[in-house]
Design a protein around this motif. Structure first.
Motif, PDB file in Angstrom:
ATOM      1  N   THR A  43      10.470   2.546   5.161  1.00 31.50           N
ATOM      2  CA  THR A  43      10.290   2.363   3.332  1.00 31.50           C
ATOM      3  C   THR A  43       9.174   1.406   3.258  1.00 31.50           C
ATOM      4  O   THR A  43       8.724   0.586   4.066  1.00 31.50           O
ATOM      5  N   LYS A  44       8.461   1.320   2.528  1.00 30.74           N
ATOM      6  CA  LYS A  44       7.245   0.719   2.049  1.00 30.74           C
ATOM      7  C   LYS A  44       7.446   1.150  -0.090  1.00 30.74           C
ATOM      8  O   LYS A  44       7.750   1.535  -0.387  1.00 30.74           O
ATOM      9  N   ALA A  45       7.636  -0.384  -0.412  1.00 26.54           N
ATOM     10  CA  ALA A  45       8.116  -0.549  -2.049  1.00 26.54           C
ATOM     11  C   ALA A  45       6.907  -1.605  -1.871  1.00 26.54           C
ATOM     12  O   ALA A  45       6.259  -1.971  -1.692  1.00 26.54           O
ATOM     13  N   TYR A  46       6.431  -1.004  -3.417  1.00 27.19           N
ATOM     14  CA  TYR A  46       5.650  -1.672  -4.298  1.00 27.19           C
ATOM     15  C   TYR A  46       6.529  -2.673  -5.143  1.00 27.19           C
ATOM     16  O   TYR A  46       6.476  -1.719  -6.081  1.00 27.19           O
ATOM     17  N   GLY A  47       5.305  -3.751  -5.705  1.00 24.21           N
ATOM     18  CA  GLY A  47       6.129  -4.316  -6.334  1.00 24.21           C
ATOM     19  C   GLY A  47       7.432  -5.210  -6.491  1.00 24.21           C
ATOM     20  O   GLY A  47       7.764  -4.830  -5.110  1.00 24.21           O
ATOM     21  N   SER A  48       7.291  -5.848  -7.512  1.00 21.14           N
ATOM     22  CA  SER A  48       9.543  -6.561  -7.129  1.00 21.14           C
ATOM     23  C   SER A  48       9.765  -7.035  -8.868  1.00 21.14           C
ATOM     24  O   SER A  48       8.806  -6.100  -9.096  1.00 21.14           O
ATOM     25  N   GLY A  49      11.399  -6.157  -8.503  1.00 23.01           N
ATOM     26  CA  GLY A  49      12.199  -6.579  -9.205  1.00 23.01           C
ATOM     27  C   GLY A  49      12.322  -4.800 -10.279  1.00 23.01           C
ATOM     28  O   GLY A  49      12.471  -4.018  -9.291  1.00 23.01           O
ATOM     29  N   GLU A  50      12.086  -5.389 -11.459  1.00 24.14           N
ATOM     30  CA  GLU A  50      12.364  -3.675 -12.434  1.00 24.14           C
ATOM     31  C   GLU A  50      11.070  -3.584 -12.352  1.00 24.14           C
ATOM     32  O   GLU A  50      11.017  -1.763 -11.739  1.00 24.14           O
ATOM     33  N   THR A  51       9.266  -3.514 -11.892  1.00 23.90           N
ATOM     34  CA  THR A  51       8.493  -2.737 -11.178  1.00 23.90           C
ATOM     35  C   THR A  51       8.280  -2.242 -10.289  1.00 23.90           C
ATOM     36  O   THR A  51       6.942  -1.754 -10.243  1.00 23.90           O
ATOM     37  N   THR A  52       9.179  -2.055  -8.996  1.00 23.59           N
ATOM     38  CA  THR A  52       9.518  -1.548  -7.745  1.00 23.59           C
ATOM     39  C   THR A  52       9.024  -0.629  -7.873  1.00 23.59           C
ATOM     40  O   THR A  52       9.861   0.592  -8.380  1.00 23.59           O
TER      41      THR A  52
ATOM     42  N   LEU B 286       9.515   2.202  -4.896  1.00 25.28           N
ATOM     43  CA  LEU B 286       9.611   3.221  -3.763  1.00 25.28           C
ATOM     44  C   LEU B 286       8.509   4.139  -3.390  1.00 25.28           C
ATOM     45  O   LEU B 286       8.781   5.050  -3.735  1.00 25.28           O
TER      46      LEU B 286
ATOM     47  N   SER C 239       7.716  -2.236   4.621  1.00 26.45           N
ATOM     48  CA  SER C 239       8.597  -3.019   4.098  1.00 26.45           C
ATOM     49  C   SER C 239      10.056  -2.763   4.401  1.00 26.45           C
ATOM     50  O   SER C 239      10.333  -4.302   4.996  1.00 26.45           O
TER      51      SER C 239
END
Ligand SMILES: Nc1ncnc2c1ncn2[C@@H]1O[C@H](COP(=O)(O)OP(=O)(O)OP(=O)(O)O)[C@@H](O)[C@H]1O
Length: 291
Positions: A26-35, A37, A76
């Protein structure tokens, strides 16, 4: 490019083990609402001694998958192995060494050093690592790629196809466990592209190398043994012994879904536009009236 994979089929060796493996990657970029996947719990086995292509719509996660499998990017969640070595969790220094010693890379831009000749470019990663090339292997690679009479030439004295062949030889020189090729034909005309694909095929069939190639081109994918199709960060399908036609048909199904999605989006946007226009007109009207 429309060469059918069937033309290459007779020389294909069966897989002899797993070159790389991912579980729950699993790889997510950014955080919060701007994540975003980019990879959503991907399980994949990359077979040793085979040519695997990765395809999918733009933004589906192809490059991210390649980068995570090659230890160029952190994950991630989940685990990645190169052979029996788990690479998730390795420290930067260990990862650098692992990439240098066990992985070969080919990119769309050939990334050759302009001041070095072809021979020097081919052995550069090994020179940096302070390693002596296996001369017999290197000779075999150079002859397989037809570079024997080009070794003294600098990149500017070589055609695009020849430069990519040098990049291919550089990726093969250390006899890596796995070669990652990111759109290796992207900067080449179709003839030179076909040539490079043929060499990657030979690297697998004659030199028993393992190759993973990211591509947008169904004709290029047709040179592989197996195509993995990604969509929205997941492997949604795979195709053994692909032909360009079959891959194109499969890709069209993504386009149908996409165009359906875009039609819906357009509809919503149009509605929004209508509302905005009304709002602007209303605002204008009020201003005019006040004057
Ligand atoms: N560094 C980053 N920061 C934020 N988002 C990123 C980053 N890299 C990739 N993404 C996002 O992750 C998703 C997957 O990107 P990726 O580049 O892996 O797709 P791709 O299938 O290789 O696309 P393409 O075919 O257009 O090269 C996309 O939504 C992309 O915008």
């Amino acid at each position: 490019m429309s060469t059918s994979a069937a033309e290459h089929a007779p020389g294909r060796a069966p897989a002899d083990g797993i070159a790389a493996r991912a579980r729950g990657l699993t790889k997510a970029y950014g955080s919060g609402e701007t994540t975003v996947l980019a990879l959503d719990s991907v399980d994949v086995d990359i077979a040793r001694g085979r040519f695997t292509a990765v395809m999918g719509p733009s933004g589906s996660g192809k490059s991210t998958l390649m980068h995570c499998l090659a230890g160029l990017d952190t994950v991630s969640a989940g685990q990645v192995w190169l052979g029996d070595t788990e690479i998730t969790g390795l420290k930067d220094r260990e990862l650098t060494r692992l990439r240098r010693d066990r992985i070969g890379f080919m990119f769309q831009s050939f990334n050759l050093i302009p001041t070095l000749n072809a021979a020097e470019n081919i052995t550069l990663p090994m020179d940096i690592a302070g390693k002596k090339p296996d001369e017999k292997w290197l000779d075999q690679v150079i002859d397989t790629l037809g570079l024997r009479d080009r070794l003294g030439h600098r990149p500017s004295q070589l055609s695009g196809g020849q430069q990519q062949r040098v990049a291919c030889a550089r990726a093969l020189a250390s006899r890596p466990e796995l070669i990652f090729a990111d759109e290796p034909t992207g900067n080449l005309d179709s003839r030179a592209g076909l040539e490079v694909l043929g060499f990657l095929r030979e690297a697998v069939d004659r030199l028993n190398q393992s190759v993973v190639m990211v591509t947008h081109d169904p004709g290029a994918a047709a040179h592989s043994d197996l195509v993995l199709f990604l969509a929205d960060g997941r492997i949604v399908d795979e195709m053994e012994r692909p032909t360009a036609e079959a891959v194109l048909e499969r890709m069209k199904r993504f386009d149908v879904i996409r165009s359906q999605f875009e039609t819906d989006e357009q509809f919503e946007t149009d509605g929004q536009f209508e509302r905005d226009k009304r709002f602007e007109t209303d605002g204008q009207f009020e201003t005019d009236e006040q004057e």
